[in-house]
Design an enzyme around this catalytic site. Structure first.
Site, PDB file in Angstrom:
ATOM      1  N   GLN A  46       0.845  -1.185   0.000  1.00 29.71           N
ATOM      2  CA  GLN A  46       0.000   0.000   0.000  1.00 29.71           C
ATOM      3  C   GLN A  46       0.884   1.240   0.000  1.00 29.71           C
ATOM      4  O   GLN A  46       1.965   1.236   0.558  1.00 29.71           O
ATOM      5  CB  GLN A  46      -0.912   0.002   1.241  1.00 29.71           C
ATOM      6  CG  GLN A  46      -1.822  -1.211   1.327  1.00 29.71           C
ATOM      7  CD  GLN A  46      -2.711  -1.378   0.107  1.00 29.71           C
ATOM      8  OE1 GLN A  46      -3.313  -0.426  -0.363  1.00 29.71           O
ATOM      9  NE2 GLN A  46      -2.775  -2.586  -0.412  1.00 29.71           N
ATOM     10  N   GLY A  47       0.404   2.301  -0.636  1.00 30.89           N
ATOM     11  CA  GLY A  47       1.159   3.553  -0.649  1.00 30.89           C
ATOM     12  C   GLY A  47       1.985   3.745  -1.903  1.00 30.89           C
ATOM     13  O   GLY A  47       2.715   4.727  -2.018  1.00 30.89           O
ATOM     14  N   CYS A  48       1.881   2.810  -2.847  1.00 23.86           N
ATOM     15  CA  CYS A  48       2.605   2.923  -4.105  1.00 23.86           C
ATOM     16  C   CYS A  48       1.617   3.309  -5.210  1.00 23.86           C
ATOM     17  O   CYS A  48       0.518   2.762  -5.274  1.00 23.86           O
ATOM     18  CB  CYS A  48       3.269   1.593  -4.472  1.00 23.86           C
ATOM     19  SG  CYS A  48       4.551   1.069  -3.317  1.00 23.86           S
ATOM     20  N   VAL A  49       2.004   4.244  -6.053  1.00 25.11           N
ATOM     21  CA  VAL A  49       1.168   4.627  -7.182  1.00 25.11           C
ATOM     22  C   VAL A  49       1.083   3.456  -8.160  1.00 25.11           C
ATOM     23  O   VAL A  49       0.015   3.111  -8.648  1.00 25.11           O
ATOM     24  CB  VAL A  49       1.720   5.887  -7.876  1.00 25.11           C
ATOM     25  CG1 VAL A  49       0.962   6.194  -9.145  1.00 25.11           C
ATOM     26  CG2 VAL A  49       1.667   7.072  -6.926  1.00 25.11           C
ATOM     27  N   SER A  50       2.221   2.831  -8.452  1.00 24.80           N
ATOM     28  CA  SER A  50       2.245   1.633  -9.278  1.00 24.80           C
ATOM     29  C   SER A  50       1.819   0.454  -8.408  1.00 24.80           C
ATOM     30  O   SER A  50       1.856   0.537  -7.182  1.00 24.80           O
ATOM     31  CB  SER A  50       3.657   1.372  -9.800  1.00 24.80           C
ATOM     32  OG  SER A  50       4.152   2.487 -10.481  1.00 24.80           O
TER      33      SER A  50
END
Length: 142
Positions: A46-50
């Protein structure tokens, strides 16, 4: 897997950031393939754009547990960042993981100035996930 020392040496000879980006993408291509079943919600960072997935296996050998990782991303550059992270952390004990400052290594390579804020946040999320795994493995071992 490429060692962090090999990666460091290669970064030293690559002066242009276009060449460094190509190298990072190439590192991503060397990742061990992650089985489709490992592309699960539980392994998603969680917390990744990709989209990024990290799956861990803990080998409980002689003295300390060893954390081993597979990683993947739907973005080429992020797969390369995952490869660098795994060169730092995969196959290490929880103590070694917690003693390694991956963000300092990425700063040493110059990524702070060359990653978007979203990619930097995603990188921090990946590091946090691995460090949390290490703390949990330590707690289980004691």
């Amino acid at each position: 897997m490429t060692t962090i020392d090999e990666i460091r040496d290669n970064f030293e000879v690559l002066d242009e950031w276009d060449d460094r980006y190509r190298y990072v993408i190439e590192l991503g291509r060397t990742l061990e393939p992650m089985p489709e079943a490992e592309h699960s919600a539980a392994n998603k960072v969680q917390g990744c754009v990709s989209q990024v997935w990290l799956s861990k296996r803990i080998d409980r050998g002689n003295d300390a547990p060893i954390l081993k990782y597979l990683g993947d991303s739907d973005a080429h550059i992020v797969r390369g960042l995952v490869a660098i992270l795994l060169s730092l952390y995969s196959g290490r004990t929880p103590q070694e993981i917690l003693a390694t400052d991956a963000l300092a290594v990425f700063d040493e390579f110059g990524f702070r100035e060359h990653l978007t804020p979203q990619r930097s946040n995603g990188l921090r999320s990946m590091v946090d996930r691995i460090r949390t795994d290490a703390r949990e493995a330590l707690a289980e071992a004691s």
